[in-house]
Enzyme design. Structure first.
Site, PDB file in Angstrom:
ATOM      1  N   CYS A   1      63.367  -2.045  56.201  1.00  0.00           N
ATOM      2  CA  CYS A   1      63.654  -0.700  55.683  1.00  0.00           C
ATOM      3  C   CYS A   1      63.503   0.385  56.741  1.00  0.00           C
ATOM      4  O   CYS A   1      64.003   1.502  56.565  1.00  0.00           O
ATOM      5  CB  CYS A   1      62.753  -0.395  54.496  1.00  0.00           C
ATOM      6  SG  CYS A   1      62.894  -1.611  53.161  1.00  0.00           S
TER       7      CYS A   1
ATOM      8  N   ASN B   1      66.520   0.760  45.959  1.00  0.00           N
ATOM      9  CA  ASN B   1      66.091   0.515  47.336  1.00  0.00           C
ATOM     10  C   ASN B   1      67.188  -0.250  48.067  1.00  0.00           C
ATOM     11  O   ASN B   1      67.461  -1.403  47.749  1.00  0.00           O
ATOM     12  CB  ASN B   1      64.785  -0.279  47.323  1.00  0.00           C
ATOM     13  CG  ASN B   1      64.226  -0.533  48.714  1.00  0.00           C
ATOM     14  OD1 ASN B   1      64.911  -0.400  49.719  1.00  0.00           O
ATOM     15  ND2 ASN B   1      62.960  -0.913  48.762  1.00  0.00           N
TER      16      ASN B   1
ATOM     17  N   HIS C   1      62.488   7.008  53.056  1.00  0.00           N
ATOM     18  CA  HIS C   1      63.027   5.756  52.540  1.00  0.00           C
ATOM     19  C   HIS C   1      62.899   5.775  51.022  1.00  0.00           C
ATOM     20  O   HIS C   1      61.838   6.101  50.473  1.00  0.00           O
ATOM     21  CB  HIS C   1      62.253   4.588  53.138  1.00  0.00           C
ATOM     22  CG  HIS C   1      62.524   3.270  52.486  1.00  0.00           C
ATOM     23  ND1 HIS C   1      63.787   2.823  52.193  1.00  0.00           N
ATOM     24  CD2 HIS C   1      61.671   2.291  52.062  1.00  0.00           C
ATOM     25  CE1 HIS C   1      63.726   1.638  51.610  1.00  0.00           C
ATOM     26  NE2 HIS C   1      62.449   1.293  51.519  1.00  0.00           N
TER      27      HIS C   1
END
Length: 350
Positions: free
Chosen positions: A111, A304, A274
Protein backbone atom coordinates in the site's frame (compact mmCIF):
# COMPACT_ATOMS: atom_id res chain seq x y z
CA UNK A 1 13.63 24.62 -9.69
CA UNK A 2 11.67 21.56 -8.64
CA UNK A 3 9.97 18.25 -9.41
CA UNK A 4 6.25 18.87 -9.79
CA UNK A 5 3.11 16.85 -10.33
CA UNK A 6 1.56 18.59 -13.33
CA UNK A 7 -1.30 16.19 -14.07
CA UNK A 8 -3.08 13.19 -12.56
CA UNK A 9 -5.48 10.53 -13.74
CA UNK A 10 -7.39 7.58 -12.31
CA UNK A 11 -9.57 4.75 -13.51
CA UNK A 12 -11.90 2.13 -12.09
CA UNK A 13 -14.27 -0.14 -13.98
CA UNK A 14 -18.06 0.18 -14.05
CA UNK A 15 -18.47 -3.19 -12.29
CA UNK A 16 -19.43 -2.11 -8.76
CA UNK A 17 -19.89 -4.46 -5.83
CA UNK A 18 -21.93 -2.80 -3.07
CA UNK A 19 -22.47 -3.96 0.49
CA UNK A 20 -25.95 -5.29 -0.21
CA UNK A 21 -24.57 -7.57 -2.93
CA UNK A 22 -21.79 -8.73 -0.62
CA UNK A 23 -24.35 -9.65 2.03
CA UNK A 24 -25.73 -12.23 -0.41
CA UNK A 25 -22.29 -13.81 -0.77
CA UNK A 26 -21.10 -13.90 2.83
CA UNK A 27 -22.54 -13.43 6.33
CA UNK A 28 -22.44 -9.64 6.60
CA UNK A 29 -24.61 -6.57 6.06
CA UNK A 30 -24.36 -2.94 5.02
CA UNK A 31 -24.53 -1.53 8.56
CA UNK A 32 -21.83 -3.88 9.87
CA UNK A 33 -19.43 -2.97 7.03
CA UNK A 34 -20.06 0.77 7.23
CA UNK A 35 -19.56 0.93 10.99
CA UNK A 36 -16.25 -0.96 10.87
CA UNK A 37 -14.72 0.33 7.64
CA UNK A 38 -16.63 3.26 6.13
CA UNK A 39 -16.84 1.39 2.80
CA UNK A 40 -20.06 1.36 0.77
CA UNK A 41 -18.89 0.08 -2.63
CA UNK A 42 -15.80 -1.24 -4.36
CA UNK A 43 -14.96 -1.62 -8.08
CA UNK A 44 -14.16 -5.08 -9.44
CA UNK A 45 -12.17 -5.49 -12.67
CA UNK A 46 -13.70 -8.60 -14.20
CA UNK A 47 -12.55 -7.93 -17.74
CA UNK A 48 -9.44 -5.74 -17.37
CA UNK A 49 -5.87 -6.64 -16.44
CA UNK A 50 -3.86 -4.67 -13.90
CA UNK A 51 -1.85 -3.15 -16.73
CA UNK A 52 -4.98 -2.14 -18.64
CA UNK A 53 -6.29 -0.29 -15.58
CA UNK A 54 -2.95 1.50 -15.33
CA UNK A 55 -2.90 2.44 -18.99
CA UNK A 56 -6.36 4.01 -18.78
CA UNK A 57 -5.34 6.06 -15.73
CA UNK A 58 -2.16 7.23 -17.50
CA UNK A 59 -4.10 8.14 -20.63
CA UNK A 60 -6.34 10.39 -18.54
CA UNK A 61 -3.33 12.13 -17.02
CA UNK A 62 -1.69 12.64 -20.40
CA UNK A 63 -4.77 13.99 -22.17
CA UNK A 64 -4.85 17.03 -19.88
CA UNK A 65 -1.39 18.22 -20.95
CA UNK A 66 0.38 18.92 -24.19
CA UNK A 67 3.71 17.10 -23.98
CA UNK A 68 5.82 14.91 -26.24
CA UNK A 69 5.60 11.32 -24.97
CA UNK A 70 9.12 10.72 -26.30
CA UNK A 71 10.32 13.01 -23.50
CA UNK A 72 8.96 10.70 -20.80
CA UNK A 73 12.18 9.18 -19.54
CA UNK A 74 10.86 7.15 -16.61
CA UNK A 75 7.82 5.01 -15.82
CA UNK A 76 7.46 3.54 -12.33
CA UNK A 77 4.67 1.08 -11.63
CA UNK A 78 3.64 0.32 -8.03
CA UNK A 79 1.71 -2.94 -7.68
CA UNK A 80 1.42 -6.27 -5.90
CA UNK A 81 -0.92 -7.70 -8.54
CA UNK A 82 0.99 -7.59 -11.82
CA UNK A 83 -0.25 -9.97 -14.50
CA UNK A 84 3.20 -11.28 -15.43
CA UNK A 85 6.54 -11.34 -13.67
CA UNK A 86 8.34 -10.76 -16.97
CA UNK A 87 7.81 -8.44 -18.69
CA UNK A 88 7.13 -6.17 -15.76
CA UNK A 89 3.89 -4.20 -15.61
CA UNK A 90 5.84 -1.00 -16.22
CA UNK A 91 7.09 -2.15 -19.62
CA UNK A 92 3.71 -3.54 -20.63
CA UNK A 93 2.08 -0.24 -19.74
CA UNK A 94 4.74 1.76 -21.57
CA UNK A 95 4.00 -0.35 -24.64
CA UNK A 96 0.26 0.30 -24.35
CA UNK A 97 0.95 4.05 -24.15
CA UNK A 98 3.41 4.14 -27.04
CA UNK A 99 6.32 5.16 -24.83
CA UNK A 100 9.40 3.56 -26.36
CA UNK A 101 12.51 4.91 -24.67
CA UNK A 102 11.69 5.20 -20.98
CA UNK A 103 13.41 3.43 -18.12
CA UNK A 104 10.71 1.22 -16.59
CA UNK A 105 10.47 -0.91 -13.47
CA UNK A 106 7.96 -2.11 -10.88
CA UNK A 107 7.93 -1.31 -7.17
CA UNK A 108 6.39 -3.66 -4.61
CA UNK A 109 5.92 -1.88 -1.31
CA UNK A 110 2.25 -2.91 -1.00
CA UNK A 111 0.00 0.00 0.00
CA UNK A 112 3.02 2.32 0.34
CA UNK A 113 4.13 1.61 -3.24
CA UNK A 114 3.03 4.90 -4.77
CA UNK A 115 4.77 6.97 -2.06
CA UNK A 116 7.94 4.91 -2.53
CA UNK A 117 7.74 5.32 -6.31
CA UNK A 118 7.23 9.08 -6.16
CA UNK A 119 10.31 9.43 -3.97
CA UNK A 120 12.40 7.26 -6.30
CA UNK A 121 11.17 9.21 -9.32
CA UNK A 122 12.16 12.54 -7.79
CA UNK A 123 15.73 11.40 -7.22
CA UNK A 124 16.12 9.74 -10.61
CA UNK A 125 14.67 12.69 -12.51
CA UNK A 126 17.25 15.00 -10.97
CA UNK A 127 20.22 12.65 -11.14
CA UNK A 128 19.56 11.36 -14.66
CA UNK A 129 18.09 14.53 -16.19
CA UNK A 130 14.66 13.19 -17.13
CA UNK A 131 12.16 15.80 -18.26
CA UNK A 132 8.99 13.84 -17.49
CA UNK A 133 8.09 10.72 -15.53
CA UNK A 134 4.92 8.71 -15.06
CA UNK A 135 4.28 7.17 -11.64
CA UNK A 136 1.34 4.80 -11.49
CA UNK A 137 -0.23 2.62 -8.83
CA UNK A 138 -2.54 -0.09 -10.12
CA UNK A 139 -4.12 -3.11 -8.47
CA UNK A 140 -6.50 -5.93 -9.26
CA UNK A 141 -6.81 -7.22 -5.71
CA UNK A 142 -10.03 -9.07 -6.46
CA UNK A 143 -7.99 -12.00 -7.76
CA UNK A 144 -6.50 -12.42 -4.26
CA UNK A 145 -9.75 -12.24 -2.30
CA UNK A 146 -11.32 -15.15 -0.46
CA UNK A 147 -15.00 -14.33 -0.97
CA UNK A 148 -15.96 -16.60 1.94
CA UNK A 149 -13.90 -14.60 4.45
CA UNK A 150 -16.05 -11.69 5.63
CA UNK A 151 -13.18 -10.08 7.53
CA UNK A 152 -11.22 -9.43 4.34
CA UNK A 153 -13.55 -9.60 1.32
CA UNK A 154 -15.38 -6.44 2.42
CA UNK A 155 -12.22 -4.34 2.34
CA UNK A 156 -10.59 -4.49 -1.06
CA UNK A 157 -11.23 -3.26 -4.58
CA UNK A 158 -9.57 -2.68 -7.96
CA UNK A 159 -8.39 0.49 -9.66
CA UNK A 160 -5.47 2.61 -10.82
CA UNK A 161 -4.12 6.12 -10.33
CA UNK A 162 -1.31 8.02 -12.03
CA UNK A 163 0.78 11.17 -11.63
CA UNK A 164 2.76 12.90 -14.37
CA UNK A 165 5.91 14.58 -13.05
CA UNK A 166 7.86 17.42 -14.65
CA UNK A 167 11.47 18.31 -13.90
CA UNK A 168 11.93 22.09 -13.91
CA UNK A 169 15.69 21.53 -13.58
CA UNK A 170 15.79 19.67 -16.89
CA UNK A 171 18.38 20.97 -19.33
CA UNK A 172 18.34 20.00 -22.98
CA UNK A 173 21.53 18.08 -23.74
CA UNK A 174 21.97 20.17 -26.89
CA UNK A 175 22.27 23.31 -24.77
CA UNK A 176 24.89 21.94 -22.40
CA UNK A 177 28.27 23.56 -22.78
CA UNK A 178 26.89 26.68 -24.43
CA UNK A 179 27.64 29.87 -22.53
CA UNK A 180 24.32 31.52 -23.28
CA UNK A 181 22.39 32.54 -20.19
CA UNK A 182 19.57 33.97 -22.27
CA UNK A 183 19.01 30.57 -23.87
CA UNK A 184 18.76 28.94 -20.44
CA UNK A 185 16.48 31.68 -19.11
CA UNK A 186 14.21 31.23 -22.11
CA UNK A 187 14.18 27.45 -21.62
CA UNK A 188 13.36 27.80 -17.92
CA UNK A 189 10.50 30.12 -18.80
CA UNK A 190 9.29 27.56 -21.34
CA UNK A 191 9.42 24.76 -18.80
CA UNK A 192 7.40 26.77 -16.31
CA UNK A 193 4.69 27.65 -18.83
CA UNK A 194 4.59 24.84 -21.38
CA UNK A 195 1.85 22.94 -19.54
CA UNK A 196 -1.30 24.98 -19.98
CA UNK A 197 -4.28 23.70 -18.03
CA UNK A 198 -6.49 24.59 -15.11
CA UNK A 199 -5.00 22.02 -12.75
CA UNK A 200 -2.87 23.07 -9.83
CA UNK A 201 0.67 21.74 -9.50
CA UNK A 202 2.22 19.99 -6.52
CA UNK A 203 5.92 20.49 -5.85
CA UNK A 204 7.57 17.57 -4.06
CA UNK A 205 9.25 19.14 -1.02
CA UNK A 206 10.24 16.18 1.15
CA UNK A 207 9.53 12.52 1.84
CA UNK A 208 10.03 9.89 4.51
CA UNK A 209 10.21 6.17 3.78
CA UNK A 210 10.57 3.29 6.19
CA UNK A 211 9.67 -0.23 7.07
CA UNK A 212 9.50 -2.85 9.81
CA UNK A 213 9.94 -6.55 9.07
CA UNK A 214 6.57 -8.25 9.38
CA UNK A 215 7.94 -11.13 11.40
CA UNK A 216 4.53 -12.38 12.53
CA UNK A 217 3.00 -12.12 9.03
CA UNK A 218 0.22 -9.69 9.87
CA UNK A 219 -0.41 -9.00 6.16
CA UNK A 220 0.41 -11.48 3.41
CA UNK A 221 -0.47 -12.67 -0.10
CA UNK A 222 0.82 -15.96 -1.51
CA UNK A 223 2.12 -16.90 1.91
CA UNK A 224 3.64 -20.35 2.42
CA UNK A 225 2.75 -22.25 5.57
CA UNK A 226 5.92 -23.40 7.37
CA UNK A 227 4.33 -26.65 8.54
CA UNK A 228 2.32 -27.86 5.55
CA UNK A 229 4.35 -26.01 2.87
CA UNK A 230 1.06 -25.06 1.24
CA UNK A 231 0.66 -21.62 -0.32
CA UNK A 232 -2.43 -19.50 0.31
CA UNK A 233 -3.28 -17.38 -2.76
CA UNK A 234 -5.48 -15.05 -0.73
CA UNK A 235 -4.94 -11.81 1.15
CA UNK A 236 -4.59 -12.67 4.83
CA UNK A 237 -4.56 -9.87 7.38
CA UNK A 238 -4.59 -9.37 11.11
CA UNK A 239 -6.76 -6.26 11.12
CA UNK A 240 -6.18 -5.36 14.75
CA UNK A 241 -2.39 -5.41 14.43
CA UNK A 242 -2.43 -3.46 11.17
CA UNK A 243 -4.62 -0.85 12.84
CA UNK A 244 -2.11 -0.49 15.68
CA UNK A 245 0.80 -0.23 13.25
CA UNK A 246 -0.90 2.30 10.97
CA UNK A 247 -2.15 4.63 13.70
CA UNK A 248 1.22 4.60 15.45
CA UNK A 249 3.55 5.05 12.47
CA UNK A 250 1.24 7.43 10.64
CA UNK A 251 1.36 10.02 13.41
CA UNK A 252 5.15 9.72 13.63
CA UNK A 253 5.55 10.27 9.88
CA UNK A 254 3.34 13.38 9.96
CA UNK A 255 5.15 14.81 12.99
CA UNK A 256 8.58 14.21 11.47
CA UNK A 257 7.70 15.78 8.12
CA UNK A 258 6.24 18.88 9.73
CA UNK A 259 9.08 19.41 12.19
CA UNK A 260 11.77 18.71 9.61
CA UNK A 261 10.32 21.35 7.28
CA UNK A 262 9.32 23.83 10.01
CA UNK A 263 5.66 23.67 9.03
CA UNK A 264 2.78 24.29 11.41
CA UNK A 265 -0.49 22.37 11.42
CA UNK A 266 -2.36 25.37 10.05
CA UNK A 267 -0.07 25.39 6.99
CA UNK A 268 -1.46 22.00 5.93
CA UNK A 269 -4.40 22.46 3.57
CA UNK A 270 -5.12 18.77 3.04
CA UNK A 271 -3.98 15.26 3.95
CA UNK A 272 -4.46 12.52 1.35
CA UNK A 273 -3.95 9.22 3.21
CA UNK A 274 -3.99 5.62 2.09
CA UNK A 275 -7.66 4.67 2.01
CA UNK A 276 -7.57 1.57 4.20
CA UNK A 277 -10.21 2.04 6.85
CA UNK A 278 -12.17 5.07 8.07
CA UNK A 279 -11.41 4.23 11.70
CA UNK A 280 -7.68 4.42 10.96
CA UNK A 281 -8.08 7.83 9.31
CA UNK A 282 -10.22 9.15 12.16
CA UNK A 283 -7.67 8.00 14.74
CA UNK A 284 -4.80 9.58 12.77
CA UNK A 285 -6.70 12.86 12.54
CA UNK A 286 -7.30 12.90 16.28
CA UNK A 287 -3.77 11.90 17.32
CA UNK A 288 -2.07 14.33 14.91
CA UNK A 289 -4.29 17.29 15.86
CA UNK A 290 -5.09 17.78 12.18
CA UNK A 291 -8.86 18.09 11.96
CA UNK A 292 -10.78 15.37 10.13
CA UNK A 293 -12.12 18.05 7.76
CA UNK A 294 -8.61 18.27 6.25
CA UNK A 295 -8.45 14.57 5.44
CA UNK A 296 -9.56 13.58 1.95
CA UNK A 297 -11.61 10.38 2.10
CA UNK A 298 -13.01 8.42 -0.85
CA UNK A 299 -12.73 4.86 0.45
CA UNK A 300 -16.52 4.71 0.69
CA UNK A 301 -16.54 4.41 -3.13
CA UNK A 302 -13.40 2.32 -3.77
CA UNK A 303 -12.45 0.42 -0.64
CA UNK A 304 -8.77 -0.39 -0.13
CA UNK A 305 -7.00 -0.49 -3.51
CA UNK A 306 -3.48 -0.87 -2.06
CA UNK A 307 -0.88 1.04 -4.13
CA UNK A 308 -3.65 2.60 -6.25
CA UNK A 309 -5.32 4.10 -3.20
CA UNK A 310 -3.25 7.28 -2.81
CA UNK A 311 -3.06 8.23 -6.51
CA UNK A 312 -6.81 7.68 -7.03
CA UNK A 313 -7.54 9.87 -4.00
CA UNK A 314 -4.96 12.43 -5.10
CA UNK A 315 -6.53 12.68 -8.55
CA UNK A 316 -9.99 13.26 -7.10
CA UNK A 317 -8.67 15.73 -4.52
CA UNK A 318 -6.92 17.84 -7.14
CA UNK A 319 -9.87 17.91 -9.50
CA UNK A 320 -12.83 18.10 -7.15
CA UNK A 321 -11.84 20.25 -4.17
CA UNK A 322 -10.99 23.78 -3.10
CA UNK A 323 -7.20 23.41 -3.39
CA UNK A 324 -6.89 26.21 -5.95
CA UNK A 325 -7.60 28.53 -3.04
CA UNK A 326 -4.73 27.00 -1.04
CA UNK A 327 -1.73 27.85 -3.22
CA UNK A 328 1.33 28.41 -1.06
CA UNK A 329 0.15 25.95 1.56
CA UNK A 330 0.95 22.24 1.77
CA UNK A 331 -0.59 18.88 0.99
CA UNK A 332 0.60 15.81 2.84
CA UNK A 333 0.12 12.21 1.79
CA UNK A 334 0.94 9.07 3.73
CA UNK A 335 0.56 5.33 3.41
CA UNK A 336 1.25 2.11 5.31
CA UNK A 337 0.94 -1.53 4.37
CA UNK A 338 2.50 -4.92 3.89
CA UNK A 339 6.15 -5.36 4.60
CA UNK A 340 5.45 -3.65 6.94
CA UNK A 341 6.13 -0.54 4.86
CA UNK A 342 5.28 3.09 5.44
CA UNK A 343 5.93 6.46 3.88
CA UNK A 344 4.92 10.09 3.76
CA UNK A 345 5.39 12.81 1.17
CA UNK A 346 5.04 16.58 1.50
CA UNK A 347 3.91 18.75 -1.42
CA UNK A 348 3.71 22.50 -1.80
CA UNK A 349 0.56 23.60 -3.62
CA UNK A 350 1.37 25.80 -6.62
Amino acid sequence: MSINIISTGSYATDEILDNESLSKMVDTNDKWILERTGIKTRHIAKYNTTEELASKACERALKDVNIDKDEIGLLLFATISSDTKVPSSSYTTAGHLGIENAVCFDVNAACSGFIYSMTIAKSMMKDMNYKYALVVGSERLSKFIDWTDRSSCILFGDGAGCALLENSEYKNELLKGKNNSKVYEKQDEYLENEVSNNLIKLEIKDAILGGIYDKKKYLTVDSKDKVSDEVSPFIEMNGRQIYKFATDIGVKVIDKLLKKNNIKNEDIAMIVPHQANKRIIQTLAEKSNLGIEKWFINLDKYGNTSSASVPIALDEALKNTYLKESRGKYLLSLAFGGGLSYGGILFKIK
